[in-house]
Design a protein around this motif. Structure first.
Motif, PDB file in Angstrom:
ATOM      1  N   ASP A   1     -81.910   0.020  18.568  1.00 11.08           N
ATOM      2  CA  ASP A   1     -81.917   0.693  17.266  1.00 11.08           C
ATOM      3  C   ASP A   1     -81.779   2.197  17.472  1.00 11.08           C
ATOM      4  OD1 ASP A   1     -82.494   1.830  14.777  1.00 11.08           O
ATOM      5  OD2 ASP A   1     -83.969   0.286  14.285  1.00 11.08           O
ATOM      6  N   PRO A   2     -80.684   2.805  17.000  1.00 12.62           N
ATOM      7  CA  PRO A   2     -80.508   4.259  17.215  1.00 12.62           C
ATOM      8  C   PRO A   2     -81.618   5.097  16.611  1.00 12.62           C
ATOM      9  CG  PRO A   2     -78.442   3.243  16.538  1.00 12.62           C
ATOM     10  CD  PRO A   2     -79.508   2.209  16.344  1.00 12.62           C
ATOM     11  N   GLU A   3     -82.138   4.680  15.443  1.00 15.70           N
ATOM     12  CA  GLU A   3     -83.172   5.487  14.792  1.00 15.70           C
ATOM     13  C   GLU A   3     -84.456   5.475  15.616  1.00 15.70           C
ATOM     14  OE1 GLU A   3     -81.632   7.017  12.452  1.00 15.70           O
ATOM     15  OE2 GLU A   3     -79.989   5.586  12.694  1.00 15.70           O
TER      16      GLU A   3
ATOM     17  N   ASP B   1     -76.449  -2.553   9.239  1.00 12.52           N
ATOM     18  CA  ASP B   1     -77.444  -2.038  10.182  1.00 12.52           C
ATOM     19  C   ASP B   1     -77.125  -2.585  11.573  1.00 12.52           C
ATOM     20  OD1 ASP B   1     -79.597  -1.154  11.607  1.00 12.52           O
ATOM     21  OD2 ASP B   1     -81.127  -2.122  10.366  1.00 12.52           O
TER      22      ASP B   1
ATOM     23  N   ARG C   1     -74.756   3.947  13.438  1.00 13.69           N
ATOM     24  CA  ARG C   1     -76.058   4.023  12.789  1.00 13.69           C
ATOM     25  C   ARG C   1     -75.965   3.379  11.407  1.00 13.69           C
ATOM     26  NH1 ARG C   1     -78.037  10.139  13.546  1.00 13.69           N
ATOM     27  NH2 ARG C   1     -79.963   9.222  12.729  1.00 13.69           N
TER      28      ARG C   1
ATOM     29  N   TRP D   1     -76.872   8.659  20.865  1.00  9.78           N
ATOM     30  CA  TRP D   1     -77.478   8.039  19.688  1.00  9.78           C
ATOM     31  C   TRP D   1     -77.275   8.884  18.441  1.00  9.78           C
ATOM     32  CZ3 TRP D   1     -78.413   3.292  20.887  1.00  9.78           C
ATOM     33  CH2 TRP D   1     -78.730   2.976  22.200  1.00  9.78           C
TER      34      TRP D   1
END
Length: 250
Positions: free
Chosen positions: A97-99, A79, A198, A192
């Motif tokens: 954080d990409p999410e 992660d 990711r 992203w």
């Protein structure tokens, strides 16, 4: 005294328009390995191998390229949001954080779309109300019908213009798909979505790679990129230099 205030005002305007510093990072570890101008540094614990390079910086972000190889006989999850950028001064930065970034971007897009829809519906309501008022004041039914049709066309034109404005704004913000094979900047959704590292399950003998972005820390002269895999921490020290037009700041 008046001259003093003018000098203060001039200084404020000048500093507010001054260009931001340009940041450049160099690995402190010895390396003779390059990829497209990037200096590559590698560490391994026998189970995983990490290769890191400084990629780019913008006025807000600093970006690294990370490749992870699974040398073990079992899969593991990596992660990128657990990565840290720790300096000898200034705040500790967690990797973006990409999410969460994608979620925030999409929520903002929905918010803008809802605002446009409300504005369009308000336009329809006002125009239809005007048509009804015209009809109740003795305006011929044909004229009232014409008024209502104009109202609908006006709302459609408004909606079309708003969509065009949104497209232009996306291009200005760098959210459009880049041309000529250039990678987008971190302020773009496509960075992203397609270029950022990711969260990924990496199987035995497999590799994964991508970009990892942090907010800049201009206070530090030395920065350590830290990543953790299966409880094992990897640390990559970098030296940071700042430049402004015509000279090196430090």
């Amino acid at each position: 005294m008046r001259h003093y205030y003018f000098l203060v005002l001039f200084a404020f305007i000048f500093t507010s328009c001054a260009a931001p510093y340009v940041a450049r990072l160099d690995p402190q570890m010895e390396t003779n390995t390059y990829r497209n101008g990037e200096k590559l540094v590698t560490q391994s614990d026998g189970q995983a191998q990490l290769t890191v390079s400084y990629y780019d910086s913008s006025p807000k972000y600093v970006v690294f390229h990370l490749a992870v190889d699974n040398l073990s006989d079992k899969p593991f999850n990596f992660d990128p949001a657990t990565c840290l950028l720790i300096g000898d001064a200034g705040p500790v930065r967690k990797a973006i954080d990409p999410e969460l970034q994608l979620l925030a971007t999409d929520l903002e897009s929905v918010k803008e779309l809802r605002g446009d829809q409300v504005l369009g519906l308000t336009s329809i309501a006002l125009n239809v109300a005007g048509a009804a008022l015209a009809a109740t004041n003795g305006v011929e039914p044909v004229d009232a019908l014409f008024y209502g049709e104009v109202a609908l066309n006006t709302a459609l034109d408004l909606s079309f213009n708003l969509q065009n404005d949104n497209i232009e704004n996306e291009v200005v913000r760098g959210a459009a798909i880049p041309l000529g094979g250039a990678e987008p900047a971190p302020d773009s959704r496509y960075f992203w979505l397609d270029y950022a590292f990711r969260i990924t399950t990496i199987g035995p003998g497999q590799s994964a790679f991508g970009k990892i972005a942090f907010e800049r820390n201009d206070e530090a002269k030395s920065l350590s990129f830290k990543a953790t895999i299966e409880g094992q921490e990897f640390s990559f020290p970098f030296s940071q230099r700042l430049f402004k037009p015509g000279s090196e700041v430090r």
